[in-house]
Design an enzyme around this catalytic site. Structure first.
Site, short mmCIF file in Angstrom:
data_model
loop_
_atom_site.label_atom_id
_atom_site.label_comp_id
_atom_site.label_asym_id
_atom_site.label_seq_id
_atom_site.Cartn_x
_atom_site.Cartn_y
_atom_site.Cartn_z
N TYR A 91 3.92 -4.52 -4.71
CA TYR A 91 5.03 -3.63 -4.34
C TYR A 91 6.38 -4.33 -4.52
O TYR A 91 7.40 -3.80 -4.15
CB TYR A 91 4.86 -3.13 -2.91
N TYR A 464 2.78 6.86 -0.20
CA TYR A 464 2.95 6.35 1.17
C TYR A 464 3.77 5.06 1.16
O TYR A 464 4.27 4.64 2.20
CB TYR A 464 1.60 6.18 1.87
N ARG A 465 3.97 4.50 -0.03
CA ARG A 465 4.62 3.18 -0.16
C ARG A 465 4.76 2.95 -1.65
O ARG A 465 3.90 3.39 -2.42
CB ARG A 465 3.63 2.19 0.44
#
Ligand code: ADP
Length: 519
Positions: A91, A464-465
């Protein structure tokens, strides 16, 4: 490496700010050599690390030092990107969203301030890693269990603040947050919940406090720097009972979700099982080149041959029951009967009782072995995750699975996905694994990611992310009433952070002066 200064800040002003930071944290904790900057880049970047270049890093040791650094950042208009341990792999890792941002590394703040056995909670600083807390609980023989994500290299706080999850009944880490201490972007200290009373007796017991409740405002946001975090921990159960099964066909994931969802909602199953395609087991035990040399997605017949060789199904299901022995046995019977309507296979049963080695218990035991899978394509491996949230039903899961897999095949990346079931929704983490030095493959991965964001948004599924490079795209997919939510976030941002110094661009939220930077 290319160095990047914050926007509208001269080299001279930047140097002055770094000197002022040194005055607070000590010269050795202001890290601004090329080597330092490289350390804070996205180590798994799919060819886009130069979009997120840190200009330096600062490592305070206390909340007071954080406060002093924030005040200096306001004075010199230096953007700061807080990280707890910076292991947000897939991420963006330790890198900031906007190039030129100074990373505020809170890894030195790693005190475990309180653990309460009776009420099941801890109060920790952001640098406390999963291994640190696990070792502390083990060494002090405290019968409380943590919820740990698949890769547990990071921090308890960083993971909860990004809405990461584990697989015990306390799996939704962000739901376990109870009370925070935060340094606001202006340098003001605040405590949330009942911690707002200086002599509170209930800071880690009662989440809501009085009036509006703010804990979630500091989760996945750029509204504050969390310097202390209360987290609920699970009391060690008397026993656990694991039920494992391999599902042979791709579409089996549909009925498995339909069978498990009501059992999850009514509490027969209390944890969040992850149903993953078996390539993740194969990838953690071998490299792709041992089985297939082609460049595009691995063909189904090659994959099937591999699964046969390793005695795996298309998907692996691992369920775990936690609690009293008799109750677990009764719940296992209910689950077995529900599965028997769809398959003749029996579950492999794994039992654990208090006092047995914790490794086989289903407790949150930290591990990093899943990271092995990044070596799948050889070279310097990396991964990025596309992670939409869907309703927990076969209709949605199968539609999403088929369209995603088709995209992987069209664009030429091996499909690597999992569906994790919560009470009402599933998260669908789609991993893309690459050799970071294979420019053609990383370009395909970026194209695949963009296609998947667009496809999911059309279906009404949000992520969600997400990775730093897609924060704007995902934020813009929240488009109700001309992006009213983003406008609300921006209004809050401007009110709390008038100089726009905290994590510009995080979650697509830019301060007023930088809004043109939005893609
Ligand atoms: P990990 O625990 O995996 O090492 P990171 O430290 O990389 O997690 O944090 C992930 C993200 O969460 C960061 O990029 C940042 O946006 C946010 N974050 C982490 N720690 C804090 C904090 N203490 N306060 C505010 N935001 C944070």
């Amino acid at each position: 490496m290319a160095s990047a200064l914050p926007p509208n800040v001269s080299e001279k002003t930047f140097q002055k700010a770094l000197d002022a930071f040194s005055g607070v944290v000590g010269k050795q904790w202001v890290l601004a050599t090329d080597e330092d900057r490289t350390t804070y880049m996205d180590i798994y970047a799919a060819g886009d690390a130069d979009q997120h270049l840190p200009s330096a890093a600062v490592g305070p040791q206390s909340a007071e030092e954080v406060q002093a650094v924030v005040r200096i950042a306001n004075e010199y208009k230096i953007p700061l990107w807080p990280i707890s341990r910076g292991k947000n792999l897939g991420y963006g890792a330790a890198a900031p969203c906007m190039s030129g941002t100074v990373v505020l590394d809170l890894g030195r703040m790693k005190r475990i301030l309180d653990v309460n056995e009776r009420f099941g909670y801890c109060l920790i600083e952001p640098g406390v890693g999963f291994y640190d807390l696990f070792n502390y609980l083990q060494e002090h023989k405290i019968p409380l269990w943590m919820s740990v994500p698949a890769n547990a290299w990071g921090s308890v706080a960083g993971n909860a603040l990004e809405r990461g999850y584990g697989y015990t009944p306390y799996g939704e880490n962000t739901r376990n947050i109870c009370g925070m201490e935060v340094v606001l972007p202006t340098g003001e200290f605040v405590r949330t919940g009942t911690g707002a009373m200086a002599n509170s007796q209930c800071w880690q017991l009662f989440k809501y406090g009085y009036g509006p409740s703010w804990d979630q405002m500091f989760v996945q946001s750029n509204f504050g720097i969390v310097t202390k975090l209360g987290m609920w921990l699970m009391p060690e159960p008397e026993a656990t009972l694991g039920l494992n099964m391999q599902l042979p066909e791709p579409d089996d994931v549909g009925w498995a979700i339909d069978v498990l969802q009501p059992l999850r909602l009514n509490g027969v199953l209390e944890q969040n099982p992850s149903i993953g395609n078996s390539i993740r087991s194969v990838a953690s035990r071998s490299q792709r080149s041992e089985w297939y040399q082609g460049d595009g997605a691995m063909p189904d017949d090659v994959l099937r041959g591999l699964l046969k060789k390793f005695n795996l199904g298309w998907w692996g299901v691992n369920l775990r029951l936690y609690g009293y022995d008799e109750v677990n046995e009764a719940h296992a019977k209910i689950i077995q009967a529900a599965f028997a309507k769809h398959t003749k296979q029996e579950f492999e049963v794994v039992k654990w009782h208090r006092g047995d080695p914790i490794e086989n218990s289903g407790a949150g035991v930290p591990s990093t072995s899943v990271l092995q899978a990044v070596n799948w394509r050889g070279g310097r491996g990396g991964h990025v995750g596309f992670s939409p949230v869907l309703p927990a039903s076969s209709e949605h899961v199968l539609k999403q699975f088929h369209s995603t897999r088709k995209r992987y095949e069209e664009i030429g990346v091996d499909y690597f996905g999992s569906f994790t079931l919560f009470d009402r929704y599933v998260t669908n983490v789609n991993m893309m694994i690459y050799d970071r030095d294979n420019a053609a493959l990383t370009a395909r991965v970026r194209a695949l990611f963009k296609a998947l964001v667009t496809d999911a948004a059309k279906e009404g599924y949000s992520e969600y992310r997400t990775h730093l490079s897609y924060m704007d795209e995902v934020a813009l997919s929240f488009d109700f009433n001309n992006h009213a939510l983003l406008r609300l976030n921006e209004a809050v941002k401007d009110a709390l952070d008038p100089n726009g110094i905290l994590a510009p661009g995080k979650q697509g939220i830019w301060p007023r002066a930088l809004r043109k930077a939005r893609a």
